[in-house]
Design an enzyme around this catalytic site. Sequence first.
Site, PDB file in Angstrom:
ATOM      1  N   LEU A  93      -7.423 -14.178  -6.231  1.00 57.53           N
ATOM      2  CA  LEU A  93      -7.490 -13.076  -4.724  1.00 57.53           C
ATOM      3  C   LEU A  93      -7.915 -11.917  -4.543  1.00 57.53           C
ATOM      4  O   LEU A  93      -8.848 -11.085  -5.045  1.00 57.53           O
ATOM      5  CB  LEU A  93      -5.958 -12.549  -5.828  1.00 57.53           C
ATOM      6  CG  LEU A  93      -4.281 -12.331  -5.451  1.00 57.53           C
ATOM      7  CD1 LEU A  93      -3.650 -11.863  -6.449  1.00 57.53           C
ATOM      8  CD2 LEU A  93      -4.096 -13.407  -5.124  1.00 57.53           C
ATOM      9  N   TYR A 147     -21.279  -1.864  -5.719  1.00 58.78           N
ATOM     10  CA  TYR A 147     -20.498  -2.708  -6.202  1.00 58.78           C
ATOM     11  C   TYR A 147     -20.558  -2.880  -7.455  1.00 58.78           C
ATOM     12  O   TYR A 147     -19.718  -2.043  -8.124  1.00 58.78           O
ATOM     13  CB  TYR A 147     -21.394  -4.303  -5.572  1.00 58.78           C
ATOM     14  CG  TYR A 147     -19.958  -5.475  -6.374  1.00 58.78           C
ATOM     15  CD1 TYR A 147     -19.116  -5.734  -5.092  1.00 58.78           C
ATOM     16  CD2 TYR A 147     -19.440  -5.416  -7.221  1.00 58.78           C
ATOM     17  CE1 TYR A 147     -17.973  -6.367  -4.824  1.00 58.78           C
ATOM     18  CE2 TYR A 147     -18.808  -6.630  -7.509  1.00 58.78           C
ATOM     19  CZ  TYR A 147     -17.465  -6.817  -6.261  1.00 58.78           C
ATOM     20  OH  TYR A 147     -16.915  -8.013  -6.279  1.00 58.78           O
ATOM     21  N   VAL A 151     -19.971 -16.258   1.974  1.00 57.15           N
ATOM     22  CA  VAL A 151     -19.603 -15.754   2.768  1.00 57.15           C
ATOM     23  C   VAL A 151     -18.406 -16.350   3.258  1.00 57.15           C
ATOM     24  O   VAL A 151     -17.820 -17.183   3.386  1.00 57.15           O
ATOM     25  CB  VAL A 151     -20.341 -16.422   4.306  1.00 57.15           C
ATOM     26  CG1 VAL A 151     -20.077 -15.663   5.834  1.00 57.15           C
ATOM     27  CG2 VAL A 151     -21.651 -16.118   4.264  1.00 57.15           C
ATOM     28  N   THR A 152     -17.512 -15.069   3.121  1.00 62.98           N
ATOM     29  CA  THR A 152     -15.489 -14.650   2.728  1.00 62.98           C
ATOM     30  C   THR A 152     -15.497 -13.712   3.501  1.00 62.98           C
ATOM     31  O   THR A 152     -15.926 -12.928   3.889  1.00 62.98           O
ATOM     32  CB  THR A 152     -15.158 -14.881   1.487  1.00 62.98           C
ATOM     33  OG1 THR A 152     -15.277 -13.818   0.630  1.00 62.98           O
ATOM     34  CG2 THR A 152     -15.711 -16.196   0.713  1.00 62.98           C
TER      35      THR A 152
HETATM   36  P1  NAD Z   1     -10.735 -14.722   0.118  1.00 60.84           P
HETATM   37  O1  NAD Z   1     -10.447 -13.192   0.995  1.00 60.84           O
HETATM   38  O2  NAD Z   1     -11.071 -16.016   0.768  1.00 60.84           O
HETATM   39  O3  NAD Z   1      -9.885 -15.775  -0.445  1.00 60.84           O
HETATM   40  C1  NAD Z   1      -8.456 -14.309  -0.936  1.00 60.84           C
HETATM   41  C2  NAD Z   1      -7.064 -15.486  -1.130  1.00 60.84           C
HETATM   42  O4  NAD Z   1      -6.089 -14.581  -1.500  1.00 60.84           O
HETATM   43  C3  NAD Z   1      -6.531 -15.946  -0.002  1.00 60.84           C
HETATM   44  O5  NAD Z   1      -6.323 -17.316  -0.126  1.00 60.84           O
HETATM   45  C4  NAD Z   1      -5.032 -14.977   0.172  1.00 60.84           C
HETATM   46  O6  NAD Z   1      -4.053 -15.570   1.056  1.00 60.84           O
HETATM   47  C5  NAD Z   1      -4.860 -14.304  -1.422  1.00 60.84           C
HETATM   48  N1  NAD Z   1      -4.880 -13.443  -1.248  1.00 60.84           N
HETATM   49  C6  NAD Z   1      -4.853 -12.432  -0.786  1.00 60.84           C
HETATM   50  N2  NAD Z   1      -3.707 -11.183  -0.877  1.00 60.84           N
HETATM   51  C7  NAD Z   1      -2.667 -11.928  -1.299  1.00 60.84           C
HETATM   52  C8  NAD Z   1      -1.171 -11.277  -1.661  1.00 60.84           C
HETATM   53  N3  NAD Z   1      -0.515 -10.123  -2.024  1.00 60.84           N
HETATM   54  N4  NAD Z   1      -0.529 -12.790  -1.889  1.00 60.84           N
HETATM   55  C9  NAD Z   1      -1.199 -13.900  -2.424  1.00 60.84           C
HETATM   56  N5  NAD Z   1      -1.991 -14.580  -2.447  1.00 60.84           N
HETATM   57  C10 NAD Z   1      -3.097 -13.295  -1.356  1.00 60.84           C
HETATM   58  O7  NAD Z   1     -11.823 -14.287  -0.850  1.00 60.84           O
HETATM   59  P2  NAD Z   1     -12.809 -15.129  -1.739  1.00 60.84           P
HETATM   60  O8  NAD Z   1     -14.334 -14.253  -1.524  1.00 60.84           O
HETATM   61  O9  NAD Z   1     -12.771 -16.529  -2.409  1.00 60.84           O
HETATM   62  O10 NAD Z   1     -12.475 -13.716  -3.527  1.00 60.84           O
HETATM   63  C11 NAD Z   1     -11.778 -14.405  -3.921  1.00 60.84           C
HETATM   64  C12 NAD Z   1     -12.797 -13.460  -6.062  1.00 60.84           C
HETATM   65  O11 NAD Z   1     -13.028 -13.946  -5.852  1.00 60.84           O
HETATM   66  C13 NAD Z   1     -11.836 -12.260  -5.557  1.00 60.84           C
HETATM   67  O12 NAD Z   1     -12.102 -11.774  -7.164  1.00 60.84           O
HETATM   68  C14 NAD Z   1     -13.555 -12.008  -5.664  1.00 60.84           C
HETATM   69  O13 NAD Z   1     -14.270 -11.102  -6.481  1.00 60.84           O
HETATM   70  C15 NAD Z   1     -14.367 -12.793  -5.905  1.00 60.84           C
HETATM   71  N6  NAD Z   1     -15.718 -13.627  -5.691  1.00 60.84           N
HETATM   72  C16 NAD Z   1     -15.964 -13.457  -4.468  1.00 60.84           C
HETATM   73  C17 NAD Z   1     -17.700 -13.846  -4.306  1.00 60.84           C
HETATM   74  C18 NAD Z   1     -18.043 -13.343  -2.529  1.00 60.84           C
HETATM   75  O14 NAD Z   1     -19.330 -13.145  -2.158  1.00 60.84           O
HETATM   76  N7  NAD Z   1     -16.812 -13.763  -1.736  1.00 60.84           N
HETATM   77  C19 NAD Z   1     -18.362 -13.479  -4.395  1.00 60.84           C
HETATM   78  C20 NAD Z   1     -18.201 -13.734  -6.524  1.00 60.84           C
HETATM   79  C21 NAD Z   1     -16.616 -13.365  -6.764  1.00 60.84           C
END
Ligand code: NAD
Length: 407
Positions: free
Chosen positions: A138, A234, A273-274
Site C-alpha cells: 500500500l 526520506y 516512477v510510480t
Molecule cells: P503505488 O502508488 O503505485 O501503489 C499503491 C497501491 O496501494 C495501489 O494499488 C492503490 O490502489 C493501493 N491503495 C492505496 N490506498 C489504498 C487503500 N486505502 N485501500 C486499498 N488499496 C489502497 O505505490 P508504489 O510506489 O508501488 O508503492 C508500494 C510500496 O512500495 C510502498 O510501500 C512504497 O513505499 C514501496 N516502494 C516504492 C518505491 C518507489 O520508488 N515507488 C521504492 C521502494 C519501495
Amino acid sequence: MIIQPKIRGFICTTAHPEGCSRVVEEQINYVKSKGPIKGPKNVLVIGASTGYGLASRIVSTFGAGSKTIGVFFEKEADEKRTASPGWYNSAAFEKFAHRDGYYAKSINGDAFSQEIKKQTADLIRRDLGKVDLIVYSLASPRRTHPVTGQVYSSALKPIGKSFTGKSIDAFRGEVKDVTIEPADAEDIEHTIAVMGGEDWEMWIDYLAKENLLAEGITTVAYSYIGPRLTHAIYKDGTIGKAKEHLKATADKLNRKLEGMHGEAVVSVDKAVVTQASAAIPVVPLYISILFKIMKEKGTHEGCIEQIYRLFNEHLYSTHAPARDSDGYIRIDDLEMKDDVQQKVMEIWPMITSENLVQLTDVNGYRDEFYRLFGFNVKGINYDADVDPVVKIPSISSEQEVQVKDAN
Ligand code: NAD
C-alpha cells in the site's frame, strides 16, 4: 471519449484504458519471456493495482502460475471522468489472466477498513482455502483507523531541521530550490499510522485468526532506503520513521509466524516512477539522474524486473535467501552500487534548468510518468474515440452477491 493527459501538479487526472492495458501486457510479456519460476500457490496482494503491487501480482500469476486475489482502492469511470489507472490496470490484468486460464479476483475498497479485510477473508475461504503469500504494497496519503475512526494524513517532511535542496518540475523542465519545514510530533505520528506496519499486522492477525494462512506462509512488504542525498527527506524524515516501524512490524510478525514456519520480511526496492514516488520532493530529480546512469550501464530496472528478481532470487530461490545484516532483502543492490552513487553525486551539484535534459533522463522520467496513466504508449491512437467505462470482470454485482451469500 477522446482521452488526453491532464496534468495537475504531480498527478494526472485522466487515464487511458487501452494504454494502461498495453502497459500491463508488456509487463506480462516480460515475465513470460523470462520463463516460469518456483513460487507460491495462493497469493493475496494488498495494493495490487499499480507499481510494485501490480508487478507482484503479474509475477505471481504469469511467472509462478499462482491464483491471486488483489485488493486496491481505485475509481471506476463515469460519463464525465475516466477511471483511475489502477482500475484500468486491474481490468486488463484480469482479462489477460483469465484468457490464460488463471484464477484472479479483485476487491476494490479501503484496505485499512475492517470491512474489506472481512470481504477478503470470505473470498479466500470460499475460493482458495488458504494463502501462502501475502504482499503488502500500500502507498496512501491517508488512513482512517478501523478501531478509533481517527483519520491520519501522512506528511513527507524532514525531522529536526528544515531541508533545502534541488527539486524539479519534470513537466516544465525546471530545476528549483525547495525548502521544506521540519515535521512536528503529530506529522511523525500520523505518517507512521498511515505508512508504518500497524495495518499490515492487522491483516496478518485477522487472517491468522480466521485460519486462512497456510503452513510456511510468507508475507513481504516494501520499503526504500536510498542514498545520503535523499536521506533528509526520506530515510531520516517522516516516511523513514514509518518504514522503521514497518521493519519492526516484520520482526514482530516473524515471531508470531514462527509456529507455522512462516516468515515476514521487508524488501528494499529501487526508486522507480510510480504515483507514490512522484509525490516525494527531491526524489523525481534523483530518479532522473539515476535512470540516466543505470540506463547507460545497462542495469536499469522498473517494478516488473525488480519483482521478478525478488521472487526468483530471494523469496523462492533454491539457494539460501540472502538478507543484509538488518534482515532486509535488498533488490535495490544495483541502484546502491558505489560507482552508480558516485556518478549521481558528481552530477547532482551541476544540474540547472538549462542542462537538465543533457545531464539527466528527465525525458525518460516524464515518459514513464505518462505511461503510468496509459499515455505515450506505442501503438495507441490517442485521437480515437474510446469508451472510458471498462469493467473489472470479477468485480461484478453478481460476484458481490455471491460473496454476501457465502457469509
Ligand atoms: P503505488 O502508488 O503505485 O501503489 C499503491 C497501491 O496501494 C495501489 O494499488 C492503490 O490502489 C493501493 N491503495 C492505496 N490506498 C489504498 C487503500 N486505502 N485501500 C486499498 N488499496 C489502497 O505505490 P508504489 O510506489 O508501488 O508503492 C508500494 C510500496 O512500495 C510502498 O510501500 C512504497 O513505499 C514501496 N516502494 C516504492 C518505491 C518507489 O520508488 N515507488 C521504492 C521502494 C519501495
